[in-house]
Design a protein around this motif. Sequence first.
Motif, PDB file in Angstrom:
ATOM      1  N   ALA A   1      -0.020  -3.305  26.837  1.00  0.00           N
ATOM      2  CA  ALA A   1       0.458  -1.934  27.051  1.00  0.00           C
ATOM      3  C   ALA A   1      -0.484  -0.915  26.406  1.00  0.00           C
ATOM      4  O   ALA A   1      -1.024  -1.148  25.318  1.00  0.00           O
ATOM      5  CB  ALA A   1       1.862  -1.776  26.469  1.00  0.00           C
TER       6      ALA A   1
ATOM      7  N   ARG B   1       3.203 -11.595  17.684  1.00  0.00           N
ATOM      8  CA  ARG B   1       3.069 -10.975  19.001  1.00  0.00           C
ATOM      9  C   ARG B   1       1.880 -10.010  19.039  1.00  0.00           C
ATOM     10  O   ARG B   1       1.113  -9.999  20.004  1.00  0.00           O
ATOM     11  CB  ARG B   1       4.363 -10.242  19.367  1.00  0.00           C
ATOM     12  CG  ARG B   1       5.506 -11.156  19.762  1.00  0.00           C
ATOM     13  CD  ARG B   1       6.664 -10.376  20.369  1.00  0.00           C
ATOM     14  NE  ARG B   1       7.305  -9.505  19.382  1.00  0.00           N
ATOM     15  CZ  ARG B   1       8.299  -9.910  18.586  1.00  0.00           C
ATOM     16  NH1 ARG B   1       8.753 -11.154  18.656  1.00  0.00           N
ATOM     17  NH2 ARG B   1       8.844  -9.061  17.727  1.00  0.00           N
TER      18      ARG B   1
ATOM     19  N   VAL C   1       2.078   2.219  16.957  1.00  0.00           N
ATOM     20  CA  VAL C   1       3.375   1.553  16.894  1.00  0.00           C
ATOM     21  C   VAL C   1       4.446   2.583  16.559  1.00  0.00           C
ATOM     22  O   VAL C   1       4.266   3.418  15.675  1.00  0.00           O
ATOM     23  CB  VAL C   1       3.370   0.442  15.819  1.00  0.00           C
ATOM     24  CG1 VAL C   1       4.690  -0.327  15.834  1.00  0.00           C
ATOM     25  CG2 VAL C   1       2.193  -0.502  16.030  1.00  0.00           C
ATOM     26  N   ALA C   2       5.545   2.523  17.273  1.00  0.00           N
ATOM     27  CA  ALA C   2       6.682   3.385  16.945  1.00  0.00           C
ATOM     28  C   ALA C   2       7.315   2.886  15.657  1.00  0.00           C
ATOM     29  O   ALA C   2       7.651   1.705  15.535  1.00  0.00           O
ATOM     30  CB  ALA C   2       7.695   3.356  18.084  1.00  0.00           C
TER      31      ALA C   2
ATOM     32  N   ARG D   1      10.529   1.185  16.067  1.00  0.00           N
ATOM     33  CA  ARG D   1      10.542   0.086  17.043  1.00  0.00           C
ATOM     34  C   ARG D   1       9.234  -0.696  16.930  1.00  0.00           C
ATOM     35  O   ARG D   1       8.315  -0.529  17.736  1.00  0.00           O
ATOM     36  CB  ARG D   1      10.712   0.629  18.467  1.00  0.00           C
ATOM     37  CG  ARG D   1      12.013   1.374  18.692  1.00  0.00           C
ATOM     38  CD  ARG D   1      12.203   1.752  20.162  1.00  0.00           C
ATOM     39  NE  ARG D   1      11.058   2.503  20.693  1.00  0.00           N
ATOM     40  CZ  ARG D   1      10.892   3.808  20.515  1.00  0.00           C
ATOM     41  NH1 ARG D   1      11.774   4.512  19.822  1.00  0.00           N
ATOM     42  NH2 ARG D   1       9.840   4.421  21.030  1.00  0.00           N
TER      43      ARG D   1
ATOM     44  N   ASP E   1       8.379  -3.548  17.717  1.00  0.00           N
ATOM     45  CA  ASP E   1       8.007  -4.364  18.877  1.00  0.00           C
ATOM     46  C   ASP E   1       7.397  -3.520  19.983  1.00  0.00           C
ATOM     47  O   ASP E   1       6.819  -4.049  20.936  1.00  0.00           O
ATOM     48  CB  ASP E   1       9.247  -5.088  19.431  1.00  0.00           C
ATOM     49  CG  ASP E   1       9.686  -6.228  18.529  1.00  0.00           C
ATOM     50  OD1 ASP E   1       8.816  -6.743  17.789  1.00  0.00           O
ATOM     51  OD2 ASP E   1      10.877  -6.563  18.537  1.00  0.00           O
ATOM     52  N   ASP E   2       7.490  -2.191  19.870  1.00  0.00           N
ATOM     53  CA  ASP E   2       7.014  -1.287  20.913  1.00  0.00           C
ATOM     54  C   ASP E   2       5.640  -0.770  20.505  1.00  0.00           C
ATOM     55  O   ASP E   2       5.512   0.296  19.906  1.00  0.00           O
ATOM     56  CB  ASP E   2       8.014  -0.132  21.057  1.00  0.00           C
ATOM     57  CG  ASP E   2       7.727   0.719  22.282  1.00  0.00           C
ATOM     58  OD1 ASP E   2       6.878   0.319  23.095  1.00  0.00           O
ATOM     59  OD2 ASP E   2       8.359   1.791  22.396  1.00  0.00           O
ATOM     60  N   PHE E   3       4.592  -1.547  20.791  1.00  0.00           N
ATOM     61  CA  PHE E   3       3.249  -1.152  20.378  1.00  0.00           C
ATOM     62  C   PHE E   3       2.349  -0.960  21.596  1.00  0.00           C
ATOM     63  O   PHE E   3       2.519  -1.600  22.632  1.00  0.00           O
ATOM     64  CB  PHE E   3       2.639  -2.163  19.402  1.00  0.00           C
ATOM     65  CG  PHE E   3       2.578  -3.586  19.900  1.00  0.00           C
ATOM     66  CD1 PHE E   3       1.526  -4.024  20.689  1.00  0.00           C
ATOM     67  CD2 PHE E   3       3.581  -4.490  19.555  1.00  0.00           C
ATOM     68  CE1 PHE E   3       1.461  -5.342  21.126  1.00  0.00           C
ATOM     69  CE2 PHE E   3       3.527  -5.806  19.996  1.00  0.00           C
ATOM     70  CZ  PHE E   3       2.465  -6.232  20.789  1.00  0.00           C
ATOM     71  N   PHE E   4       1.372  -0.030  21.445  1.00  0.00           N
ATOM     72  CA  PHE E   4       0.437   0.310  22.517  1.00  0.00           C
ATOM     73  C   PHE E   4      -1.001   0.093  22.044  1.00  0.00           C
ATOM     74  O   PHE E   4      -1.359   0.485  20.925  1.00  0.00           O
ATOM     75  CB  PHE E   4       0.578   1.781  22.945  1.00  0.00           C
ATOM     76  CG  PHE E   4       1.938   2.156  23.444  1.00  0.00           C
ATOM     77  CD1 PHE E   4       2.329   1.844  24.743  1.00  0.00           C
ATOM     78  CD2 PHE E   4       2.838   2.828  22.623  1.00  0.00           C
ATOM     79  CE1 PHE E   4       3.585   2.200  25.214  1.00  0.00           C
ATOM     80  CE2 PHE E   4       4.087   3.192  23.087  1.00  0.00           C
ATOM     81  CZ  PHE E   4       4.466   2.873  24.378  1.00  0.00           C
TER      82      PHE E   4
END
Length: 648
Positions: free
Chosen positions: A129, A254, A278-279, A282, A284-287
Amino acid sequence: MFDSVLINGRGEIACRIIRTLRRLGIRSIAVYSDADADALHVRLADEAIRIGPAPAAESYLAIDRVLDAARRSGAEAIHPCFGFLAENADFARACADAGIVFIGPSPEAIDVMGDKISAKRTVEARGVATVPGIAVPGLTDAALIAGAAEVGFPVLIKPSAGGGGKGMHVVESADGMPDALAAARREAAASFGDDTLFLERYVSHPRHIEVQILGDQEGTVVHLGERECSLQRRHQKVIEEAPSPLLDAAARARMGEAACETARSVGYVGAGTVEFIVAGDRPDDFFFLEMNTRLQVEHPVTEQITGLDLVELQVRIAAGEPLPFAQADVTLTGHSMEARVYAEDPRAGFLPTGGRALAVRHPRGDGVRVDTSLAEGLDVSTQYDPMLAKIIAWGADRDEARRRLIAALGETAVLGFETNVEFLRLLLDDPGVARGDLDTGLIARVFDTLPFARVSDRTFAEAALLRWAALPRPGGPWRRADGWRLGPAAPTRYRLAAGDRCADVRVWGTPSAARVCVDDGAEMAASVSVRGAEATVVIDGVRRQVISAGDWLVADGRAVELTDVAIARAGRADAASSPELRSPMPGTVVLVSAADGSHVDAGDAVLVVEAMKMEHVLRATTSGTVHLAVRSGDQVARGALLATVAPD
């Protein structure tokens, strides 16, 4: 293994690489510009070769000169450090053509990952992502302005080439786009030789986390865990740590696998870093943000928790050796934090400083490591990046590492110009930092609340006592200059300035039995004993060790400059009302926005001064007619008169 390696770089990283080469029995060859003729890396290397004048374009960035030095010295390989040509694919190709090993990835990997636009497309194709935005080659200013509306404000303007936060600008509204684009293109062209820009949505309160990877020539890729790099100012990292306090083992695995997949997408060989946004709420929500195809400034924190020497692994991989371990063999032990010491003045907007290092003190202690290029007598130029040293501390857990780093910074002193050491100590003591509650905007939010120490009466007294103790005291009483006379001693008076405070100080007596008074306050009993740059000062029974050099001394846990008021105020005026525009830092005039003799309003931009790859805009403080004293391209000193505005 290689017999000799040329290091195309300078500063603390060149010194750090030399240490590993020496341990491996490899001859080190340094290169230097005229500005670095007496630099520490030049003194440490087995051989040193001049490659040109101070401007980087004519020395460290000049591929033909670097290769000529490699040929003349017989170097078998070149380590590009982490700046200058480290991510230059043309340089990697030129090394191959010359039969010299480039200690880094292939030119093709550098091409793909060095261009942030192509990097985003490549990793997206592998299912990684990326941050939403507009990343198309050759975007014009008009296209970027139109695209910003589609992406949605605030947006982040980023150069396609390079890194280190240079050329990056956050823009809150459409009105700010034209000026920000112009500045970003100038900075990108000056830093990377490429002014291509693209846009990303600016993620509010993000965390910046990066993963260290290694790849060998047999196709094996492993990661060595992550580093938290969220403490930044102007998109430039200030304090880094490993591991991140945000991630648990599952999230680490991950993100590590995403980093390895990114490296595999370009057949990566060597040491590299994959950066993610990374948020904070969150993890797990990384770009994917970018990949740095080189060694990172903050690599020591990974070395401290893994026990691995990344420079040694770089050299062994470049020599054709396979990685000596698998992913399952990588273990992370304890916690490590690193602080970057810069030649800059945090309370003046982090403006670059520089000058001669009159005295330098580095810390020691359990778990403390210092990577430095500083030495007493060294002239710190504004031609290059302002980073001087890195102070790194390891602990069994995060809090122990943080406390050790604070203590180490308390033992760090650079006298001769402003540095950010006090700021680093205060930042590490901030409650949010102590909790690990970090994001890239934290410094901007808390800066005004940091308790910078005001220069105390004690410090003024110490400065006066040290000056007074240095006065000549010949044997004959009539030739003494310390206030001796028949009857009561006449005090020696000093009017000293430090920051925004002035003080009148009187001293009399003898060095072993002195009296001192600050601003007509109470008289204090004192004694002073000086041994070179160090002195012992006792005031009202309280003893303190003081380091001093010139007008500088270390007191209240920080380096302070105390000058005679006549000198401190010479040529200065109140900036809020003065028609004079003076340079806040030594540097180069890169843009003149107003024509000589033209009319400007208060707040209009008149000139732009650049130093150490950072620009500072000088604006008119009153409406009137501009009279310029410099032209674009002129080198200017700190405090130099640049222009005057004759008020209406």
